[in-house]
Design an enzyme around this catalytic site. Structure first.
Site, short mmCIF file in Angstrom:
data_model
loop_
_atom_site.label_atom_id
_atom_site.label_comp_id
_atom_site.label_asym_id
_atom_site.label_seq_id
_atom_site.Cartn_x
_atom_site.Cartn_y
_atom_site.Cartn_z
N HIS A 193 0.84 -1.21 0.00
CA HIS A 193 0.00 0.00 0.00
C HIS A 193 0.87 1.26 0.00
O HIS A 193 0.52 2.27 -0.60
CB HIS A 193 -0.92 0.00 1.23
CG HIS A 193 -2.00 -1.02 1.17
ND1 HIS A 193 -2.90 -1.07 0.12
CD2 HIS A 193 -2.33 -2.04 2.00
CE1 HIS A 193 -3.75 -2.07 0.33
NE2 HIS A 193 -3.42 -2.67 1.45
N GLU A 418 -6.99 -12.20 -13.38
CA GLU A 418 -6.03 -12.17 -12.28
C GLU A 418 -5.56 -13.57 -11.92
O GLU A 418 -4.55 -13.74 -11.24
CB GLU A 418 -6.68 -11.56 -11.04
CG GLU A 418 -7.21 -10.15 -11.25
CD GLU A 418 -8.29 -9.83 -10.26
OE1 GLU A 418 -8.06 -9.01 -9.37
OE2 GLU A 418 -9.39 -10.41 -10.38
N CYS A 489 -5.04 -2.91 -15.78
CA CYS A 489 -5.34 -1.90 -14.77
C CYS A 489 -4.49 -2.08 -13.51
O CYS A 489 -4.69 -1.39 -12.53
CB CYS A 489 -6.82 -1.92 -14.40
SG CYS A 489 -7.38 -3.48 -13.68
#
Length: 564
Positions: A193, A418, A489
């Site tokens: 993150h 994915e 993406c």
């Protein structure tokens, strides 16, 4: 700012591009471990217990106030940390230690946090990463209890390069790009993150450098940070400093016309999580949205929002892109994005568990409500909604989702790729899915069997791995006979060199943080499509990720000119 002749170059993992210089400011050390002390005879144990609850509440409110001022992913990270401060597990355990062992409050909080962190670490995956939140909240509560300075980003009158062991999500969310011109951490990986938020803020960053590197950087050292190459130059030359200043003064803009030099269109889209992010992306001339992360509308909710609430949240994004494509991902709940009303945080391996589309096996009404809300939001706006489901693994799942989306009047329905099975079976998947978007973060994790949040495996967590690139090519090859577009993406789309490779493999659109649009556009406009294909072949023929990256970058001299 002056330079010395004693120049040293250190390395780490570059996760956010840019070339900047500044003095080192080291993160203040964590709150020291309190001594093992007990309360004196006759002390009011309940008063001591109340002090822990009051300190936790103070920390929670402070984080919530900061969250209210933050935007996008930063707000989400602060809200998540605030939830940890409010977690009764931490405070009730500390209070039990006060009552049973008469520990002073600060020591009780320390031991309670240690127990909670050990439990989370044993669960692995996302839950293991939350140990950083536990340590952050622990330090903040103890700071309140002991009337000590609150840990966090140092304050300096001049811009600086932040050096730390790691950054807590709450710290990263509050980074001010005007003050923190770059940061270097000894821990972390490219898909953490911290790294993702650094890219969204446009702050050059290097992670996973190791303690030997960060320990070598002393307060006040002048360093040149290259977030693309992953290098830290201590006491850089005057020429290097001059070049960094020159590059920093250049302003690249994207004009909404993504294409290669010979005119092959490449849609350059934005990843967004809410209305604020969508409006910022529109101002940056994104050609649309390639990933609307709808779970951001749910993360601070203890229960499923109503359909009306969802409609309003979705409209805030759709209204920013009238007449343009907005690719909406249905709830990607689970793993690193748990939702209390939908996912089971006690799963032994949540990354391989009931997450994303799989939650509809148990709670189909949540997906039904979301699709109904999306259809209503599209009807009230002028955006062109494309809806996709994450974690699609089989052709049966692809067909079931597409049929369900159409039953709600959503015309264009597709899937995320994915899971390796989706890429390998792409020819069958595209008999149903009208488009696909590849999430390179998760695809890399599953292909390489390497937890994307584990810093010790950061070298495996890169989409430059030839095995990952070959699966992307397989997905594009499976889509081609059906005339279906494939986008990317994941974080790979924001890497200008890797963007060239992806286009060469057959990818039609790239979605990224809005700040990355000008850099990716500049590099694509410097090459023909045939160049993209040639460089893509070089990458998939390489034996290692580093050799693939080096071969492609050697074929793109424009990267050096642009300091990318």
């Amino acid at each position: 700012m002056t330079a010395s002749t004693d120049t040293t170059t250190l390395t780490g993992i570059g996760v956010s591009p840019g070339l900047v210089a500044g003095p080192v400011a080291r993160m203040a050390p964590s709150i020291p471990e309190p001594e093992i002390e007990t309360l004196p005879s006759g002390a009011d144990l309940e008063e001591a217990c109340d002090s822990v609850a009051a300190a936790a509440l103070t920390v929670k409110k402070g984080l919530e106030l900061s969250a209210a001022e933050a935007k996008g992913e930063g707000r989400t990270l602060l809200e998540t940390t605030a939830q940890m401060a409010a977690d009764p597990t931490l405070t009730s355990s500390a209070q039990a230690m006060i009552r049973e062992r008469r520990l002073v409050p600060a020591r009780a909080v320390w031991e309670s946090a240690g127990t909670l962190a050990s439990m989370l670490e044993s669960l692995g995956g996302y839950m293991a990463e939350r140990t950083r939140d536990v340590a952050d909240v622990r330090d903040r509560i103890i700071a309140v209890l002991t009337d000590s300075p609150m840990p966090g980003i140092p304050r300096r009158p001049e811009p600086f390069v932040l050096v730390a062991e790691d950054l807590a999500p709450a710290d990263t969310a509050l980074l001010d790009p005007e003050k923190v011109v770059a940061f270097v951490t000894s821990e972390g990986g490219p898909t953490s993150h911290t790294a993702i938020l650094a890219r969204s803020l446009g702050i050059p960053a290097i992670v996973g450098a190791g303690a030997e590197v960060t320990d070598a950087l002393t307060e006040g050292d002048i360093v040149l940070v290259d977030g693309t190459k992953g290098t830290i130059t201590v006491n850089p030359s005057e020429d290097a400093l001059r070049r960094a200043r020159e590059l920093a003064s250049r302003v690249r803009e994207f004009h909404g016309d993504g294409a290669t030099r010979d005119g092959r269109e490449v849609q350059l889209l934005a990843n967004v999580g809410d209305g604020d992010g969508a409006r910022s992306a529109a101002e940056a001339n994104a050609m649309g949205v390639g990933l609307f992360r709808t779970e951001f509308c749910f993360l601070d909710q203890p229960e499923e929002p109503s359909i009306d609430q969802q409609v309003e949240a979705y409209k805030a994004v759709l209204e920013a892109f009238p007449g343009k494509k907005v690719v909406v991902r249905t709830l990607d709940a689970g793993a690193d994005k748990p939702l209390p009303f939908l996912t089971d945080a006690s799963e032994a391996n949540p990354a391989l568990g009931v997450r994303a589309y799989r939650t509809s096996r148990r709670d189909p009404e949540v997906l039904d409500h979301q699709l109904e809300a999306l259809a209503r939001a599209e009807a009230d706006t002028e955006a062109n909604v494309w809806v996709m489901a994450p974690m699609i693994s089989t052709a049966e799942e692809a067909q079931a989702f597409v049929d369900k989306a159409r039953s709600y009047g959503l015309r264009t329905a597709g899937m995320m790729i994915e899971v390796p099975s989706a890429a390998i079976m792409a020819d069958k998947m595209f008999e149903h899915a009208e488009f696909a978007s590849i999430g390179t973060n998760d695809l890399t994790q599953y292909v390489m069997a390497a937890d994307r949040l584990l810093s010790s495996l950061a070298d495996l967590s890169t989409a430059w791995q030839p095995a990952v690139l070959r699966l992307i090519k397989s997905a594009c090859d499976g889509a081609a006979p059906h005339g279906r577009p494939v986008g990317v993406c994941g974080e790979a789309a924001a890497d200008p060199a890797l963007a060239v490779v992806l286009v060469g493999l057959g990818v039609a659109s790239l979605s990224m943080t809005a700040r990355a649009l000008p850099d990716v556009d500049a590099v694509l406009k410097s090459v023909d499509f045939a160049d993209c294909q040639r460089l893509a072949q070089l990458a998939i023929d390489s034996p290692t990720a580093e050799e693939a990256r080096s071969a492609v970058r050697s074929g793109l001299p424009v990267l050096e000119e642009l300091a990318l």
